[in-house]
Design an enzyme around this catalytic site. Sequence first.
Site, PDB file in Angstrom:
ATOM      1  N   GLN A  48       5.748 -11.574  13.843  1.00  0.00           N
ATOM      2  CA  GLN A  48       4.625 -10.663  13.697  1.00  0.00           C
ATOM      3  C   GLN A  48       3.395 -11.300  13.065  1.00  0.00           C
ATOM      4  O   GLN A  48       2.302 -10.757  13.175  1.00  0.00           O
ATOM      5  CB  GLN A  48       5.066  -9.435  12.905  1.00  0.00           C
ATOM      6  CG  GLN A  48       6.101  -8.602  13.659  1.00  0.00           C
ATOM      7  CD  GLN A  48       6.643  -7.445  12.855  1.00  0.00           C
ATOM      8  OE1 GLN A  48       7.551  -7.620  12.046  1.00  0.00           O
ATOM      9  NE2 GLN A  48       6.097  -6.266  13.064  1.00  0.00           N
ATOM     10  N   ASN A 191      18.056  -7.542   9.924  1.00  0.00           N
ATOM     11  CA  ASN A 191      17.153  -6.440   9.600  1.00  0.00           C
ATOM     12  C   ASN A 191      17.291  -5.305  10.609  1.00  0.00           C
ATOM     13  O   ASN A 191      17.193  -5.521  11.817  1.00  0.00           O
ATOM     14  CB  ASN A 191      15.693  -6.931   9.595  1.00  0.00           C
ATOM     15  CG  ASN A 191      14.751  -5.861   9.081  1.00  0.00           C
ATOM     16  OD1 ASN A 191      14.952  -5.292   8.021  1.00  0.00           O
ATOM     17  ND2 ASN A 191      13.708  -5.566   9.854  1.00  0.00           N
ATOM     18  N   GLU A 192      17.558  -4.126  10.097  1.00  0.00           N
ATOM     19  CA  GLU A 192      17.570  -2.878  10.875  1.00  0.00           C
ATOM     20  C   GLU A 192      18.458  -2.919  12.108  1.00  0.00           C
ATOM     21  O   GLU A 192      18.029  -2.610  13.221  1.00  0.00           O
ATOM     22  CB  GLU A 192      16.143  -2.500  11.285  1.00  0.00           C
ATOM     23  CG  GLU A 192      15.222  -2.269  10.112  1.00  0.00           C
ATOM     24  CD  GLU A 192      13.792  -1.976  10.518  1.00  0.00           C
ATOM     25  OE1 GLU A 192      13.061  -1.396   9.718  1.00  0.00           O
ATOM     26  OE2 GLU A 192      13.418  -2.343  11.661  1.00  0.00           O
ATOM     27  N   TYR A 337       9.981   4.929   6.126  1.00  0.00           N
ATOM     28  CA  TYR A 337       8.614   5.344   6.444  1.00  0.00           C
ATOM     29  C   TYR A 337       8.437   6.855   6.383  1.00  0.00           C
ATOM     30  O   TYR A 337       7.378   7.339   6.003  1.00  0.00           O
ATOM     31  CB  TYR A 337       8.212   4.833   7.834  1.00  0.00           C
ATOM     32  CG  TYR A 337       8.120   3.332   7.867  1.00  0.00           C
ATOM     33  CD1 TYR A 337       6.941   2.688   7.549  1.00  0.00           C
ATOM     34  CD2 TYR A 337       9.223   2.555   8.175  1.00  0.00           C
ATOM     35  CE1 TYR A 337       6.854   1.312   7.544  1.00  0.00           C
ATOM     36  CE2 TYR A 337       9.159   1.177   8.176  1.00  0.00           C
ATOM     37  CZ  TYR A 337       7.963   0.560   7.861  1.00  0.00           C
ATOM     38  OH  TYR A 337       7.896  -0.811   7.840  1.00  0.00           O
ATOM     39  N   GLU A 400      10.774  -2.199   2.999  1.00  0.00           N
ATOM     40  CA  GLU A 400       9.600  -1.811   3.777  1.00  0.00           C
ATOM     41  C   GLU A 400       9.261  -0.369   3.458  1.00  0.00           C
ATOM     42  O   GLU A 400      10.131   0.497   3.467  1.00  0.00           O
ATOM     43  CB  GLU A 400       9.838  -1.938   5.288  1.00  0.00           C
ATOM     44  CG  GLU A 400      10.018  -3.337   5.794  1.00  0.00           C
ATOM     45  CD  GLU A 400      10.199  -3.377   7.303  1.00  0.00           C
ATOM     46  OE1 GLU A 400       9.669  -2.475   7.995  1.00  0.00           O
ATOM     47  OE2 GLU A 400      10.863  -4.303   7.801  1.00  0.00           O
ATOM     48  N   TRP A 443       5.056  -2.403   3.274  1.00  0.00           N
ATOM     49  CA  TRP A 443       4.827  -2.943   4.618  1.00  0.00           C
ATOM     50  C   TRP A 443       3.435  -2.499   5.015  1.00  0.00           C
ATOM     51  O   TRP A 443       3.143  -1.320   4.990  1.00  0.00           O
ATOM     52  CB  TRP A 443       5.855  -2.409   5.612  1.00  0.00           C
ATOM     53  CG  TRP A 443       5.659  -2.998   6.973  1.00  0.00           C
ATOM     54  CD1 TRP A 443       4.945  -2.467   8.011  1.00  0.00           C
ATOM     55  CD2 TRP A 443       6.145  -4.262   7.425  1.00  0.00           C
ATOM     56  NE1 TRP A 443       4.951  -3.300   9.087  1.00  0.00           N
ATOM     57  CE2 TRP A 443       5.687  -4.418   8.751  1.00  0.00           C
ATOM     58  CE3 TRP A 443       6.905  -5.278   6.855  1.00  0.00           C
ATOM     59  CZ2 TRP A 443       5.979  -5.555   9.504  1.00  0.00           C
ATOM     60  CZ3 TRP A 443       7.196  -6.388   7.613  1.00  0.00           C
ATOM     61  CH2 TRP A 443       6.745  -6.520   8.922  1.00  0.00           C
TER      62      TRP A 443
END
Length: 507
Positions: A48, A191-192, A337, A400, A443
């Site tokens: 990213q 991750n995730e 989030y 995050e 994040w």
Amino acid sequence: MSINNIIIVISLLPLFLLISILGGTHGVDNRYDFPSDFIFGSGTTAFQVEGAAKEDGRTPSIWDTFVQSGQQTEDIDVGCNQYHKYKEDVKLMADMGLDGYRFSISWSRLIPNGRGPLNPKGLEYYNNLINELLLHGIQPHVTLYNYDLPQALEDEYGGWISPKIVEDFSAYAEVCFREFGDRVLYWTTVNEPNVFVIGGYDLGFLPPGRCSFPFGKYKNCSEGNSATEPYLAMHHSILAHASAANLYRTKYKDKQHGQIGISIYGISLAPSTNSKEDAHVAQIARQFFFDWVLHPLMVGDYSSMMKKIVGSKLPIFTKDEGNLAKGCYDFIGITYYGEMSCKYLPNNWTVEDRDVYADLQAQIEIQSAAKRSLTSTKGLKGLLEYLIQDYGNPPIIIYENGFEAERNASLHDVPRVKYIMEHIQVVFDALRNGSNINGYFTWSFIDVYELLTGYETSYGLFYVDLDDPDRKRYPRLSAKWYSNFLKGKASTSLDFDPTTEELLFYS
């Protein structure tokens, strides 16, 4: 990364209105109200932000291939160019006062073929980045895998749907432990996994874009099996994590004194309506998405609920595999989030033909960012309580947490400041109530290439001008508030200078 494919346009309130809304609140005075060893940071990942996609021996990952296939169209060869600008970025981190920086290693930059010889230039880059962070007093928090499997391994045997990935991932992890572990104290293996197995192998909207009709909701499915592959990919992710974690613990931990964990997308699921059906499937989904990853790590096997719902499609842990998985973590990373809604969706599929959502008999939808910003703190509070009640309060690092906005040059991101402020307050309250949280990372540190929206939306504390060949960074209001907070100059109730209608910036 964010699980939100809704592009929003933020309409900023006049600052005096925001003051009137928040003026009566009083929260955490500053970061010094937290324990002295509590870690505040921010993060990005390799694909990213690094750019340099075709430089110095790096080979394509499945994310490169996915972008180039037309699923996403932006040019990522240069991107934010952290590969060449890491010293500048680390200086910004140090000026802000960050304790830690979370980043990932590009497997295909370090080991271009996925296994075999190391790439000297890739090794040099990550050594330089780690050393630069330490030179400025910033802890490196390293993620080994973030959606970017070397394309070579995908082509050879299908990547995560093959048991061969476990051995290759462990070998890659050992290279990282051996080469960087004398300076890295925090490792995240995968991750995730509860996101990439659904997006990549069920619905097909994430790399490598595998799915089968009629479950591929975001692309035409040309290969894959939505009914079985998500379960295979998750099973091998858990085994890869367990293998790498046990390798670290048995061979490196006593010498390097680090910690190793896995990071899970912290889904906060709420019923779409007040119906009993929606409430029931929301309860099952909450257990499902955490149990899928955490239950094997706690007890060495999938939960009885998972086995009942999924049936014979669910892979089986051997006795040795279960023993390997049980207890193979020092901490659990959480990315969070906001809330998602869950609606009962009856179906007549046979067990063998159902995908993950059909197994749950639920449709799970991402709430709009506007609604999410109002409900997200409640969701995080509930998630942390859930981890205490159902999983024995494991050590947690929130890796995050951020607010999505339309990507533009506006630096006055008041909604993001409010979002970060509120979530830090929730973390503080959870700590006082006994939650075993050890860190909080925003994040993202700078604008990045987002997983679902590319460069259309952003979470960055710093704006990156992609039209500038030098990719200049500009601090947003959120960067300045976070810095003030970390330096003891701002509280979670927001400190304003009424004469300028601005936050009290750091000098």
